[in-house]
Design an enzyme around this catalytic site. Structure first.
Site, short mmCIF file in Angstrom:
data_model
loop_
_atom_site.label_atom_id
_atom_site.label_comp_id
_atom_site.label_asym_id
_atom_site.label_seq_id
_atom_site.Cartn_x
_atom_site.Cartn_y
_atom_site.Cartn_z
N LYS A 28 -58.92 -29.53 1.18
CA LYS A 28 -58.16 -28.66 0.90
C LYS A 28 -56.76 -29.18 0.69
O LYS A 28 -56.73 -30.35 1.16
CB LYS A 28 -58.27 -27.49 1.74
CG LYS A 28 -57.97 -27.96 3.18
CD LYS A 28 -58.52 -26.93 4.38
CE LYS A 28 -58.13 -27.39 5.78
NZ LYS A 28 -58.81 -26.53 6.64
N TYR A 240 -26.78 -39.00 12.87
CA TYR A 240 -26.19 -37.88 12.94
C TYR A 240 -26.11 -37.29 14.43
O TYR A 240 -27.01 -37.44 15.21
CB TYR A 240 -26.91 -36.96 11.95
CG TYR A 240 -26.60 -37.26 10.73
CD1 TYR A 240 -25.19 -37.04 10.00
CD2 TYR A 240 -27.46 -37.29 9.58
CE1 TYR A 240 -25.05 -36.97 8.76
CE2 TYR A 240 -27.31 -37.40 8.27
CZ TYR A 240 -26.05 -37.48 7.85
OH TYR A 240 -25.88 -37.47 6.69
C1 PLP Z 1 -59.41 -27.20 7.65
C2 PLP Z 1 -60.92 -26.73 7.96
C3 PLP Z 1 -61.80 -27.75 8.29
C4 PLP Z 1 -61.57 -29.16 8.51
O1 PLP Z 1 -61.04 -29.39 9.72
P1 PLP Z 1 -60.41 -30.77 10.27
O2 PLP Z 1 -60.05 -30.42 11.53
O3 PLP Z 1 -59.44 -31.22 9.38
O4 PLP Z 1 -61.69 -31.68 10.37
C5 PLP Z 1 -63.35 -27.19 8.48
N1 PLP Z 1 -63.52 -26.19 8.22
C6 PLP Z 1 -62.68 -25.03 8.13
C7 PLP Z 1 -62.98 -23.64 8.04
C8 PLP Z 1 -61.15 -25.53 7.82
O5 PLP Z 1 -60.25 -24.45 7.87
#
Ligand code: PLP
Length: 344
Positions: A28, A240
């Protein structure tokens, strides 16, 4: 630089941790900012044939990269009216409410996954909704899954509570493949593995559990030129807000990497970068395009190499220094940076 050899190493490491399960890949958010197309095709070549995206549009790109035979799940549920789009791209929705499950069946049905909430209170049917699901609503069911809220803290009581609830749910779904674990869950051990693993962050080389070691290799390395090296006299400040004061004379390198590239402003408080394999501390607030590094004692090396590396091994500590997690730094990597992929 994105190290695809490290990505493959991490994938096979996760597979080896769970010999009884199949290892899918969560890609994703453009594979956590690293390019979903390239990541999915590399993982597909390494033997991965199950992918999870958040949205249908992401699914289309992953389908293109991972071939027609791969299974592509869309985590963000089913929206009424999208049945034709999903079906035409062979995308399987992960359905997360009783209403949207009914809409899905009404609008054509077919293969789907079911998300059951076991304690996170994010997406998913409640445990009792899942237990009471009429048999007719299970037609086409490919996968039952839930998601862990605290898998990055191995001894958190939520882990066992969610595991028990998930086991209760599965009694109503005999013979259906089950999936509970993200990366942190995979590291919790065999009890958490079930049939399909859903790691994301571990593939990309980040340890989700900062309290214990993890067997992943960093995938993202940022290579930044040093634009200038200067001597800062004792008592002078850097950057800064004059937030950093040199207690004694320091040598400082100004590197071309700043918050426009994703490095949080606050990272300087305890963040580090690498000069060769020497960790050097950030010195003074990160600015938009530039970051100052304390290279005292390593001036010759800095002049010779002319470059420093950010993230890599330092991603976790930089995230911690900035009050965030490695996940956020990956997905916020600036568009301006030239992406280079190695280890094809
Ligand atoms: C993002 C996500 C994952 C992956 O999680 P990680 O901690 O990056 O391994 C797995 N399942 C769901 C439902 C997620 O939203």
């Amino acid at each position: 630089m994105v190290d695809l050899a490290a990505l493959r190493h991490n994938y096979s490491t996760l597979c080896a941790l769970a010999p009884g399960a199949r290892c899918a890949a969560v890609v994703k958010a453009d594979a956590y900012g690293l390019d979903a197309g390239r990541i999915a095709s590399t993982l597909h070549d390494a033997g991965c044939d199950i992918f999870f995206t958040a949205t249908p549009d992401e699914g289309v790109e992953v389908r293109r990269a991972a071939g027609q035979a791969s299974t592509v799940f869309v985590l963000n549920g089913y929206q009424s009216g999208t049945h034709g789009f999903l079906a035409s791209h062979g995308l399987i929705p992960v359905i997360s409410s009783a209403d949207s499950l009914q809409a899905f069946h009404r609008e054509g049905g077919g293969p789907f996954a079911l998300h059951v909430d076991t304690g996170m209170n994010r997406l998913g049917l409640t445990v009792s909704e899942a237990l009471d699901l009429p048999a007719a609503h299970k037609a086409g069911l490919q996968l039952v899954m839930s998601h862990l809220a605290c898998s990055d803290v191995p001894d958190h009581p939520m882990n066992t509570r969610q595991l028990e609830r998930f086991r209760t749910v599965l009694k109503s779904f005999p013979g259906i493949p089950a999936s509970l674990s993200n990366t942190g869950g995979v590291l919790l051990g065999l009890d958490y593995h079930f049939d399909i693993l859903r790691p994301g962050i571990g593939l990309y080389g980040v340890n989700p559990a900062t309290e214990q070691a993890a067997p992943f290799r960093p995938v993202l390395h940022v290579d930044a030129p040093i634009l200038q090296i200067r001597q800062v006299p004792a008592g002078d400040t850097i950057g800064y807000g004059a937030r950093y004061t040199a207690q004694n004379e320091r040598s400082v390198a100004i590197a071309a990497f700043g918050y426009a590239d994703g490095l949080p402003r606050a990272a300087w408080q305890s963040g580090t970068a690498r000069l060769g394999n020497i960790a050097v501390p950030l010195a003074g607030m990160v600015s938009m395009d530039l970051t100052a590094l304390d290279i005292t004692g390593h001036e010759a090396l800095a002049r010779a190499s002319g470059r420093v590396q950010f993230y890599g091994e330092d991603l976790g500590p930089v995230a911690g220094a900035s009050g965030t997690i490695g996940y956020e730094l990956l997905v916020r990597l600036g568009q301006r940076l030239k992406r280079e992929y190695r280890g094809q």
